[in-house]
Write a protein that holds these residues in place. Structure first.
Motif, short mmCIF file in Angstrom:
data_model
loop_
_atom_site.label_atom_id
_atom_site.label_comp_id
_atom_site.label_asym_id
_atom_site.label_seq_id
_atom_site.Cartn_x
_atom_site.Cartn_y
_atom_site.Cartn_z
N LEU A 1 0.80 -1.23 0.00
CA LEU A 1 0.00 0.00 0.00
C LEU A 1 0.83 1.28 0.00
O LEU A 1 0.52 2.20 -0.74
N PRO A 2 1.88 1.38 0.82
CA PRO A 2 2.65 2.64 0.80
C PRO A 2 3.27 2.93 -0.56
O PRO A 2 3.54 4.09 -0.86
N ALA A 3 3.46 1.91 -1.39
CA ALA A 3 4.09 2.12 -2.68
C ALA A 3 3.09 2.61 -3.74
O ALA A 3 3.49 3.07 -4.80
N ILE A 4 1.80 2.54 -3.45
CA ILE A 4 0.79 2.97 -4.41
C ILE A 4 0.67 4.49 -4.35
O ILE A 4 0.47 5.07 -3.27
N SER A 5 0.77 5.12 -5.49
CA SER A 5 0.77 6.58 -5.57
C SER A 5 -0.49 7.17 -4.94
O SER A 5 -1.61 6.76 -5.25
N GLY A 6 -0.31 8.11 -4.01
CA GLY A 6 -1.41 8.84 -3.41
C GLY A 6 -2.04 8.20 -2.19
O GLY A 6 -2.86 8.81 -1.51
N VAL A 7 -1.68 6.97 -1.87
CA VAL A 7 -2.32 6.28 -0.75
C VAL A 7 -2.00 6.95 0.59
O VAL A 7 -2.89 7.10 1.43
N ALA A 8 -0.78 7.37 0.79
CA ALA A 8 -0.42 7.99 2.06
C ALA A 8 -1.26 9.25 2.32
O ALA A 8 -1.78 9.45 3.41
N GLU A 9 -1.43 10.08 1.30
CA GLU A 9 -2.24 11.30 1.44
C GLU A 9 -3.71 10.95 1.65
O GLU A 9 -4.39 11.54 2.47
N LEU A 10 -4.22 9.99 0.91
CA LEU A 10 -5.61 9.56 1.08
C LEU A 10 -5.84 9.04 2.49
O LEU A 10 -6.84 9.38 3.13
N TRP A 11 -4.92 8.23 3.00
CA TRP A 11 -5.04 7.71 4.37
C TRP A 11 -5.08 8.86 5.38
O TRP A 11 -5.89 8.87 6.28
N ARG A 12 -4.24 9.86 5.18
CA ARG A 12 -4.20 11.00 6.09
C ARG A 12 -5.54 11.74 6.10
O ARG A 12 -6.00 12.20 7.14
N LEU A 13 -6.19 11.83 4.97
CA LEU A 13 -7.44 12.57 4.87
C LEU A 13 -8.67 11.78 5.30
O LEU A 13 -9.72 12.36 5.57
N THR A 14 -8.56 10.47 5.37
CA THR A 14 -9.76 9.64 5.58
C THR A 14 -9.65 8.72 6.79
O THR A 14 -10.27 7.67 6.81
N THR A 15 -8.89 9.11 7.79
CA THR A 15 -8.74 8.23 8.95
C THR A 15 -9.95 8.25 9.86
O THR A 15 -9.97 7.56 10.87
#
Length: 50
Positions: free
Chosen positions: A4-18
């Motif tokens: 998951l961390p390697a998928i583009s944009g996942v880290a930002e999406l996780w930050r916004l949707t926790t």
């Protein structure tokens, strides 16, 4: 699927949707004792398969 961390944009999406710490979702697949103190002031909603 890659890590998951390697998928583009996942880290930002996780930050916004926790979510919201005030909300908890659980799946219970059996009968419960609604009188148990753990369920005090809890709103339980039953969802049935159609």
């Amino acid at each position: 699927m890659g890590e998951l961390p390697a998928i583009s944009g996942v880290a930002e999406l996780w930050r916004l949707t926790t979510g919201d710490d005030r909300i908890t979702v659980a799946v219970i697949d059996g009968l419960i004792d609604e009188a148990h103190p753990a369920f005090t002031r809890v709103r339980l909603t039953q969802i049935l398969d159609a």
